[in-house]
Design a protein around this motif. Structure first.
Motif, PDB file in Angstrom:
ATOM      1  N   ARG A 202      -0.827   0.549   5.915  1.00 34.93           N
ATOM      2  CA  ARG A 202      -1.272  -0.593   5.124  1.00 34.93           C
ATOM      3  C   ARG A 202      -1.386  -0.197   3.655  1.00 34.93           C
ATOM      4  O   ARG A 202      -1.904   0.868   3.312  1.00 34.93           O
ATOM      5  N   HIS A 203      -0.901  -1.097   2.777  1.00 33.03           N
ATOM      6  CA  HIS A 203      -0.901  -0.769   1.355  1.00 33.03           C
ATOM      7  C   HIS A 203      -0.763  -2.037   0.527  1.00 33.03           C
ATOM      8  O   HIS A 203      -0.403  -3.101   1.039  1.00 33.03           O
ATOM      9  N   GLU A 211      -0.406  -7.652  -0.060  1.00 28.49           N
ATOM     10  CA  GLU A 211      -1.082  -6.760   0.879  1.00 28.49           C
ATOM     11  C   GLU A 211      -0.233  -6.646   2.150  1.00 28.49           C
ATOM     12  O   GLU A 211      -0.145  -7.588   2.939  1.00 28.49           O
ATOM     13  N   ARG A 237      -6.157   2.532   5.558  1.00 27.25           N
ATOM     14  CA  ARG A 237      -5.155   2.862   4.544  1.00 27.25           C
ATOM     15  C   ARG A 237      -4.903   4.364   4.434  1.00 27.25           C
ATOM     16  O   ARG A 237      -4.144   4.794   3.566  1.00 27.25           O
TER      17      ARG A 237
END
Length: 292
Positions: A202-203, A211, A237
């Motif tokens: 996730r980033h 997102e 993350r």
């Protein structure tokens, strides 16, 4: 040559080739030889079918007929194609007919009526071809989600969830996606995802500010039945933390995960492989190995 030892079971067949779709938008004439190269590469076991929209099957057929440099000596096998039908059930019959030159590996049918889509697939889809049904996100909220998933549970078809796109609003947040995944997990209903998942973790995209969910996050969340627990996994993350969790998976957990989360469409095959290698979860070995 065997690539089974190179591609761990968690990632085998995970990456459907969506090169011709946004944001990649690779021309069909270029996507066909690129896909054939993927299917001949050391990482072939990670690659699913080439996805193609119903309106581009003529282009695909023309590109598939175009001979490659070694075609005379070694004719290419029939393309494995996944049919993407954004126009719903009316596209199903004509698309199946137009796909006759290919090996149809699956159908992805968008609809606003799950029962109608199931009926059309039951009527027209060959028994050996799998399918996934995609509904708009607004119909998958509240009681609507349970209703749709129950309809699919009584059918042989998967759900399909959109996890991104070319605008910020196309990306569900962690809580929304967790609700979708755990709704399937509690029912034992398989699903595939599409869009926005070509990176492992996730980033926030530096160029767009969007997102993005990570495909490792989704894989690990696929075994959760509690929405809060799944949302926590989806929000992680830290790539090293995710990689550690992946390494700790048992064979049984891996089976549960992949029986749930079957594949996702990515416009890049290289990016997810590069991410896995960077996290130490994939060790490329292009040297041919004898089958054992």
């Amino acid at each position: 040559m065997s690539t089974a030892a190179v591609i761990p079971p968690l990632f085998q067949g995970l990456f459907d080739d969506a090169a011709v779709f946004p944001p990649g938008n690779l021309p069909v004439a270029d996507a066909v030889p690129a896909h054939r190269a993927h299917r001949a590469a050391w990482y072939a076991d990670a690659v699913g079918p080439l996805l193609c929209g119903a309106g581009r099957l003529d282009e695909l057929a023309a590109a598939a007929r175009r001979p490659g440099p070694a075609a005379a000596q070694d004719p290419a096998p029939a393309l494995r194609v996944g049919l993407v039908l954004p126009g719903g059930s009316p596209e199903l019959g004509p698309a199946l007919a137009a796909a006759a030159p290919f090996e149809v590996a699956g159908v992805e049918l968008a609809t606003r009526d799950a029962r109608e889509a199931v009926a059309a697939l039951d009527l027209l889809l060959p028994a050996d071809v799998p399918a996934a049904v995609e509904l708009p996100r607004e119909l998958l909220r509240g009681d609507g989600l349970d209703e749709v998933l129950d309809v699919l549970l009584d059918s042989p078809y998967r759900a399909k969830f959109r996890t991104g796109g070319v605008v910020a609003g196309a990306f569900p947040d962690e809580r929304e996606l967790a609700g979708l995944l755990t709704g399937c997990a509690r029912r034992g209903l398989p699903y595939k995802c599409t869009a926005g998942l070509h990176h492992a973790v996730r980033h926030t995209d530096a160029a767009t500010g969007f997102e993005h969910h990570g495909f490792l996050n989704v894989l690990l969340a696929a075994q959760e039945t509690d929405p809060a627990a799944a949302a926590e996994v989806l929000a992680e993350r830290d790539g090293e933390a995710l990689a550690k969790a992946v390494r700790a998976l048992t064979d049984r957990q891996t089976t549960v995960i992949r029986n749930s989360f079957t594949a996702f469409g990515t416009c890049s095959i290289a990016e997810p492989l590069d991410d896995l290698a960077a996290l130490g979860l994939l060790s490329p070995d292009p040297t041919p190995q004898e089958d054992r």
